[in-house]
Design an enzyme around this catalytic site. Structure first.
Site, PDB file in Angstrom:
ATOM      1  NE  ARG A  83      -2.760  -1.457  -0.988  1.00 18.74           N
ATOM      2  CZ  ARG A  83      -2.484  -2.296  -1.675  1.00 18.74           C
ATOM      3  NH1 ARG A  83      -2.367  -3.571  -1.142  1.00 18.74           N
ATOM      4  NH2 ARG A  83      -2.057  -2.201  -3.209  1.00 18.74           N
ATOM      5  CD  GLN A 133     -14.385   6.722   7.185  1.00 20.53           C
ATOM      6  OE1 GLN A 133     -14.862   6.045   7.266  1.00 20.53           O
ATOM      7  NE2 GLN A 133     -15.004   8.021   6.531  1.00 20.53           N
ATOM      8  CG  ASN A 134      -9.136   7.716   2.569  1.00 13.45           C
ATOM      9  OD1 ASN A 134     -10.204   7.637   3.176  1.00 13.45           O
ATOM     10  ND2 ASN A 134      -9.790   9.409   1.560  1.00 13.45           N
ATOM     11  CG  ASP A 142      -4.852   8.825   0.979  1.00 15.51           C
ATOM     12  OD1 ASP A 142      -5.350   9.677   1.451  1.00 15.51           O
ATOM     13  OD2 ASP A 142      -6.558   8.253   0.876  1.00 15.51           O
ATOM     14  CG  HIS A 182     -10.027   4.539  10.310  1.00 19.01           C
ATOM     15  ND1 HIS A 182     -10.854   4.505   9.093  1.00 19.01           N
ATOM     16  CD2 HIS A 182     -10.660   4.378  11.238  1.00 19.01           C
ATOM     17  CE1 HIS A 182     -11.922   4.215   9.638  1.00 19.01           C
ATOM     18  NE2 HIS A 182     -11.748   4.390  11.181  1.00 19.01           N
ATOM     19  N   GLY A 212     -17.135  10.724  -0.815  1.00 20.77           N
ATOM     20  CA  GLY A 212     -16.322   9.499  -0.575  1.00 20.77           C
ATOM     21  C   GLY A 212     -15.714   8.406   0.542  1.00 20.77           C
ATOM     22  CB  THR A 213     -16.732   7.159   3.854  1.00 18.61           C
ATOM     23  OG1 THR A 213     -17.062   6.910   4.773  1.00 18.61           O
ATOM     24  CG2 THR A 213     -17.931   8.738   4.407  1.00 18.61           C
TER      25      THR A 213
END
Ligand code: OAD
Length: 234
Positions: free
Chosen positions: A59, A89-90, A92, A107, A173-174
Site C-alpha cells: 500500500r 478515514q484514509n 494515505d 484510522h 467518498g465514504t
C-alpha cells in the site's frame, strides 16, 4: 479577512479513488484481493505478521506512485477563506500533499510506523517498508501506524468535538458504514449546512439541512468549493 466560519470535511476512500487507490467496499468486499479481516485486524497481525507487513508495504509503495486529485486540491483551497478541518478515514497522505494543513487521520497513517509495544513511539517512515525485525528504540517490533478493526480510535473524541462545532459539514467518498467515524455527521449541529458527495446513495436520511450530490468527488467537490469561496467574497 478570512471568514470566521468553520468547515469540517469527513472524507473516506472514495475521495482517493480518482487518484487510483481502491475503495474498500466497491469490489465484492475484497480490498486489493484480500479480505479486510485477513490484513486489517489485530488478530491478523498476531497470526500472520509477514502477510500484514507485506500488505501495508505494498500500500505504501502504491501511495508513492499516486497523486492528489482535483477534490483534494479543492479542499486545500478552502483554507484561503475558511477555518477548515479535514477528518479523514484514509491512511494515505493525499490531503497533506494537496496542501491541507489541519488533518485528523482517524484510522492512522501509512507513512508512519509505531512500536507494537509502546504506542507513543511513532516514526515517520515515508514510503519505506517495515520488515520483520525492524524495531523501535526500545527493541519491540515496528507495526504499521494503522487503526485496525477491533482497535480503539484514539482521535475520535477530538473529531467529535470538532464536528459538533461545524458551521458547514461536508462528507466526501465514504459509505458511512464503519463506526464510530460514520457517526460524525450526526454530531454536526442541526443548523449547520451539510453536503454529502458520493456517486452512490448514502444512508443519510433524517439529517437536517443536508444536500446530497450524487457524483464523483473530482467532479463535484471543485464547483462546491468555488461556490463556498464566492459566498465569502461577496
Ligand atoms: P468504502 O469503500 O466503504 O466507501 C467508499 C465510498 O466511496 C462509497 O460510498 C463509494 O460509492 C464512494 N466512491 C467511489 N468512487 C468515488 C469517487 N470517485 N468520488 C466519491 N466517492 C466515491 O470506504 P470508506 O467509507 O472509506 O477502515 O471505509 C471506511 C473504513 O472502512 C476505512 O477507513 C477502512 C475500511 O475498512 C480501516 O481500515 C480501519
Amino acid at each position: 479577512m478570512k471568514s470566521q466560519k468553520r468547515i469540517v470535511v469527513l472524507t473516506g476512500s472514495g475521495i482517493s479513488a480518482e487518484s487510483g487507490i481502491s475503495t474498500f467496499r466497491d469490489s465484492d468486499g475484497l480490498w486489493e484481493n484480500h479480505r479486510v479481516e485477513d490484513v486489517a485486524t489485530y488478530e491478523a497481525w498476531l497470526s500472520n505478521q509477514e502477510l500484514v507487513l507485506n500488505f501495508y508495504n505494498q500500500r505504501r509503495r502504491q501511495l508513492a506512485e499516486v497523486k492528489p486529485n482535483a477534490a483534494h486540491y479543492a479542499l486545500a483551497a478552502l483554507e484561503e477563506e475558511y477555518e477548515v478541518h479535514i477528518i479523514t478515514q484514509n491512511v494515505d497522505d493525499l490531503h497533506e500533499r494537496a496542501g491541507s494543513t489541519n488533518i485528523i487521520h482517524l484510522h492512522g497513517e501509512l507513512v508512519k510506523a509505531r512500536s507494537s509495544k509502546y504506542d507513543d513511539l511513532v516514526y515517520d517512515i515515508q514510503y519505506n517498508e517495515i520488515k520483520a525485525g525492524d524495531c523501535c528504540e526500545r527493541g519491540a517490533q515496528l507495526r504499521p501506524h494503522i487503526v485496525w478493526f477491533g482497535e480503539m480510535v484514539p482521535m475520535m473524541e477530538e473529531a467529535a468535538y470538532i464536528a459538533a462545532r461545524a458551521d458547514i459539514f461536508m462528507v466526501v467518498g465514504t459509505s458511512l458504514v464503519v463506526y464510530p467515524a460514520a457517526g460524525l455527521l450526526r454530531y454536526a449541529p442541526d443548523h449547520a449546512r451539510k453536503f454529502a458527495i458520493d456517486p452512490k446513495p448514502l444512508p443519510v436520511t433524517g439529517i437536517p439541512n443536508l444536500e446530497f450530490i450524487q457524483e464523483k468527488a473530482g467532479i463535484a467537490v471543485p464547483p462546491l468549493v468555488d461556490r463556498l469561496l464566492k459566498e465569502v467574497k461577496h
